[in-house]
Motif scaffolding. Structure first.
Motif, mmCIF file in Angstrom:
data_model
loop_
_atom_site.group_PDB
_atom_site.id
_atom_site.type_symbol
_atom_site.label_atom_id
_atom_site.label_comp_id
_atom_site.label_asym_id
_atom_site.label_seq_id
_atom_site.Cartn_x
_atom_site.Cartn_y
_atom_site.Cartn_z
ATOM 1 N N THR A 39 -50.436 -40.571 42.150
ATOM 2 C CA THR A 39 -50.436 -41.737 43.038
ATOM 3 C C THR A 39 -49.834 -41.481 44.409
ATOM 4 O O THR A 39 -50.048 -42.279 45.328
ATOM 5 C CB THR A 39 -49.683 -42.901 42.385
ATOM 6 O OG1 THR A 39 -48.304 -42.533 42.200
ATOM 7 C CG2 THR A 39 -50.292 -43.253 41.027
ATOM 8 N N GLN A 40 -49.069 -40.397 44.557
ATOM 9 C CA GLN A 40 -48.401 -40.085 45.820
ATOM 10 C C GLN A 40 -47.722 -41.327 46.405
ATOM 11 O O GLN A 40 -48.093 -41.826 47.468
ATOM 12 C CB GLN A 40 -49.384 -39.473 46.816
ATOM 13 C CG GLN A 40 -49.951 -38.158 46.351
ATOM 14 C CD GLN A 40 -50.718 -37.425 47.431
ATOM 15 O OE1 GLN A 40 -50.803 -37.853 48.576
ATOM 16 N NE2 GLN A 40 -51.286 -36.291 47.067
ATOM 17 N N PRO A 41 -46.725 -41.849 45.718
ATOM 18 C CA PRO A 41 -46.080 -43.091 46.156
ATOM 19 C C PRO A 41 -45.336 -42.915 47.472
ATOM 20 O O PRO A 41 -45.018 -41.799 47.897
ATOM 21 C CB PRO A 41 -45.113 -43.392 45.008
ATOM 22 C CG PRO A 41 -44.799 -42.056 44.432
ATOM 23 C CD PRO A 41 -46.074 -41.283 44.518
ATOM 24 N N GLU A 42 -45.031 -44.054 48.088
ATOM 25 C CA GLU A 42 -44.353 -44.049 49.378
ATOM 26 C C GLU A 42 -42.855 -43.839 49.174
ATOM 27 O O GLU A 42 -42.043 -44.764 49.188
ATOM 28 C CB GLU A 42 -44.631 -45.354 50.114
ATOM 29 C CG GLU A 42 -46.091 -45.494 50.541
ATOM 30 C CD GLU A 42 -46.342 -46.775 51.299
ATOM 31 O OE1 GLU A 42 -45.549 -47.744 51.140
ATOM 32 O OE2 GLU A 42 -47.325 -46.824 52.037
ATOM 33 N N LEU A 43 -42.508 -42.576 48.951
ATOM 34 C CA LEU A 43 -41.116 -42.160 48.801
ATOM 35 C C LEU A 43 -40.738 -41.275 49.980
ATOM 36 O O LEU A 43 -41.588 -40.557 50.533
ATOM 37 C CB LEU A 43 -40.931 -41.385 47.500
ATOM 38 C CG LEU A 43 -41.178 -42.167 46.206
ATOM 39 C CD1 LEU A 43 -41.319 -41.201 45.035
ATOM 40 C CD2 LEU A 43 -40.049 -43.154 45.949
ATOM 41 N N ASP A 44 -39.459 -41.302 50.334
ATOM 42 C CA ASP A 44 -38.996 -40.495 51.462
ATOM 43 C C ASP A 44 -38.485 -39.127 51.041
ATOM 44 O O ASP A 44 -38.368 -38.231 51.866
ATOM 45 C CB ASP A 44 -37.903 -41.247 52.217
ATOM 46 C CG ASP A 44 -38.399 -42.582 52.747
ATOM 47 O OD1 ASP A 44 -39.506 -42.619 53.298
ATOM 48 O OD2 ASP A 44 -37.682 -43.590 52.583
ATOM 49 N N PHE A 45 -38.158 -38.963 49.742
ATOM 50 C CA PHE A 45 -37.734 -37.663 49.241
ATOM 51 C C PHE A 45 -37.730 -37.696 47.718
ATOM 52 O O PHE A 45 -37.800 -38.770 47.098
ATOM 53 C CB PHE A 45 -36.344 -37.268 49.774
ATOM 54 C CG PHE A 45 -35.218 -38.166 49.349
ATOM 55 C CD1 PHE A 45 -34.534 -37.952 48.162
ATOM 56 C CD2 PHE A 45 -34.828 -39.233 50.145
ATOM 57 C CE1 PHE A 45 -33.494 -38.776 47.765
ATOM 58 C CE2 PHE A 45 -33.785 -40.079 49.765
ATOM 59 C CZ PHE A 45 -33.118 -39.843 48.574
ATOM 60 N N LEU A 46 -37.639 -36.506 47.124
ATOM 61 C CA LEU A 46 -37.451 -36.353 45.689
ATOM 62 C C LEU A 46 -36.160 -35.576 45.460
ATOM 63 O O LEU A 46 -35.855 -34.635 46.203
ATOM 64 C CB LEU A 46 -38.617 -35.579 45.060
ATOM 65 C CG LEU A 46 -39.991 -36.230 45.132
ATOM 66 C CD1 LEU A 46 -41.054 -35.281 44.602
ATOM 67 C CD2 LEU A 46 -40.022 -37.547 44.354
ATOM 68 N N GLU A 47 -35.415 -35.970 44.423
ATOM 69 C CA GLU A 47 -34.189 -35.269 44.062
ATOM 70 C C GLU A 47 -34.373 -34.554 42.737
ATOM 71 O O GLU A 47 -34.966 -35.118 41.806
ATOM 72 C CB GLU A 47 -33.025 -36.253 43.944
ATOM 73 C CG GLU A 47 -31.687 -35.566 43.659
ATOM 74 C CD GLU A 47 -30.629 -36.523 43.144
ATOM 75 O OE1 GLU A 47 -29.829 -37.001 43.978
ATOM 76 O OE2 GLU A 47 -30.599 -36.791 41.920
ATOM 77 N N VAL A 48 -33.865 -33.317 42.635
ATOM 78 C CA VAL A 48 -33.890 -32.595 41.366
ATOM 79 C C VAL A 48 -32.532 -31.964 41.114
ATOM 80 O O VAL A 48 -31.773 -31.674 42.035
ATOM 81 C CB VAL A 48 -34.979 -31.488 41.331
ATOM 82 C CG1 VAL A 48 -36.349 -32.056 41.636
ATOM 83 C CG2 VAL A 48 -34.650 -30.328 42.255
ATOM 84 N N ALA A 49 -32.237 -31.748 39.839
ATOM 85 C CA ALA A 49 -31.087 -30.937 39.445
ATOM 86 C C ALA A 49 -31.530 -29.477 39.501
ATOM 87 O O ALA A 49 -32.446 -29.081 38.766
ATOM 88 C CB ALA A 49 -30.628 -31.305 38.042
ATOM 89 N N PRO A 50 -30.944 -28.659 40.345
ATOM 90 C CA PRO A 50 -31.452 -27.296 40.510
ATOM 91 C C PRO A 50 -31.455 -26.483 39.221
ATOM 92 O O PRO A 50 -32.341 -25.646 39.017
ATOM 93 C CB PRO A 50 -30.513 -26.682 41.558
ATOM 94 C CG PRO A 50 -29.298 -27.561 41.561
ATOM 95 C CD PRO A 50 -29.786 -28.926 41.217
ATOM 96 N N GLU A 51 -30.474 -26.750 38.332
ATOM 97 C CA GLU A 51 -30.414 -26.008 37.069
ATOM 98 C C GLU A 51 -31.702 -26.146 36.267
ATOM 99 O O GLU A 51 -32.059 -25.243 35.506
ATOM 100 C CB GLU A 51 -29.252 -26.520 36.221
ATOM 101 C CG GLU A 51 -27.880 -26.334 36.838
ATOM 102 C CD GLU A 51 -27.450 -27.504 37.705
ATOM 103 O OE1 GLU A 51 -26.239 -27.682 37.890
ATOM 104 O OE2 GLU A 51 -28.333 -28.253 38.218
ATOM 105 N N ASN A 52 -32.384 -27.285 36.416
ATOM 106 C CA ASN A 52 -33.597 -27.550 35.638
ATOM 107 C C ASN A 52 -34.849 -26.948 36.244
ATOM 108 O O ASN A 52 -35.922 -27.018 35.636
ATOM 109 C CB ASN A 52 -33.784 -29.070 35.489
ATOM 110 C CG ASN A 52 -32.677 -29.722 34.689
ATOM 111 O OD1 ASN A 52 -32.041 -29.081 33.858
ATOM 112 N ND2 ASN A 52 -32.435 -30.999 34.936
#
Length: 290
Positions: free
Chosen positions: A26-39
């Motif tokens: 869907t490519q939603p209207e988000l300004d960024f994505l956050e991830v835990a680098p360990e994962n």
């Protein structure tokens, strides 16, 4: 006059599985994505390609889980060097971690609060300096929820500000954690926010919790944001300005459409607090390459 450039950037945590597939589709209207680098540090194959495809559209924020900056065990320098390699490869906007510990003689599988003592301040500051020296950048550390404070020599606010100043690091201000701790430990959350150094606050988290009693809340990240936290978030924007904000949801994750309704509310709360005109449906959001 405030303009669209003053809008708050709002993102969500990327999780493999159905949420990742929904974002891809869907490519939603988000300004960024956050991830835990360990994962994500040892990604390969199709998942790595999916991850990198999403990063071509959304800026990346990193929020770590296992640095254990307050832990009694020796600092895991191999992990810090691997983290530096990951940061250099993907160039995130920010790398943040928890002001907590999660290891002793083994991994504890939880984020434990650090005792509010002067010895703990010295210990944490020394470890922050060591990590910052390897990474070549300032750390951004999150205030955590806690349920007891044995042998405390100072309060939470003094402990936090001492570390920020002595280590010369920044703050990921978790607004829900401020509210949870204020109820559990009987202090005024707005007064707490008003005392924090404005120049240190670089990033915000907002999340849901579980209220077990009038004076007992458990920080779960498994529910919608509660009304008192929305109110505190508005106060936060009023004091600290247009700070990037993550909607944090780790358990009982609803469909993306439901998360986007909360994203919309964060933007509305921020715009109101910052005195910005309401958005219209056609107004673009701030999506750009990291």
């Amino acid at each position: 006059m405030n303009t669209q450039s003053d809008r708050v950037s709002v993102g969500i945590g990327l999780r493999r599985g159905s949420l990742m597939r929904e974002i891809e589709a869907t490519q939603p209207e988000l300004d960024f994505l956050e991830v835990a680098p360990e994962n994500w540090m040892r990604l390969g194959g199709a998942v790595k390609r999916q991850f990198e495809a999403l990063l071509s559209r959304y800026p990346l924020y990193l929020h770590g889980l296992s640095l254990s900056v307050g832990g009694p065990a020796p600092l895991d320098r191999d992990f810090v060097h691997a983290l530096k390699k990951f940061i250099n490869q993907y160039q995130p906007v920010i790398y943040s971690e928890h002001l907590s510990f999660c290891s002793d003689n083994a991994h504890l599988y939880d984020l434990m609060p650090i005792p509010f003592t002067r010895a703990a301040v010295r210990h944490v500051v020394e470890r922050i300096h060591a990590v910052q020296d390897v990474l070549g950048q300032r750390l951004t550390l999150e205030n955590v929820s806690y349920y007891t404070a044995p042998d405390a020599e100072m309060n939470e606010l003094d402990f936090l500000t001492e570390i920020l100043q002595q280590a010369d690091c920044d703050l990921l201000l978790d607004v829900n954690n401020v509210y949870v701790n204020s109820v559990n430990h009987h202090y005024d959350p707005k007064a707490f926010l008003d005392t924090l150094p404005v120049e240190r606050v670089r990033y915000l988290h907002v999340a849901g919790h579980l209220q077990l009693a009038s004076d007992l809340i458990v920080d779960t990240h498994g529910a919608a944001v509660a009304d008192p936290v929305w109110d505190l978030l508005a106060h936060t924007y009023g004091r600290f300005g247009a700070v990037p904000t993550l909607l944090e949801r780790d358990f009982d994750i609803p469909p993306l459409a439901d998360l986007m309704l909360e994203i919309k509310k964060i933007r509305s709360v921020a715009d109101d607090a910052l005195g910005l005109a309401p958005r219209n449906d056609r107004e673009p959001v701030m999506v750009a390459n990291a």
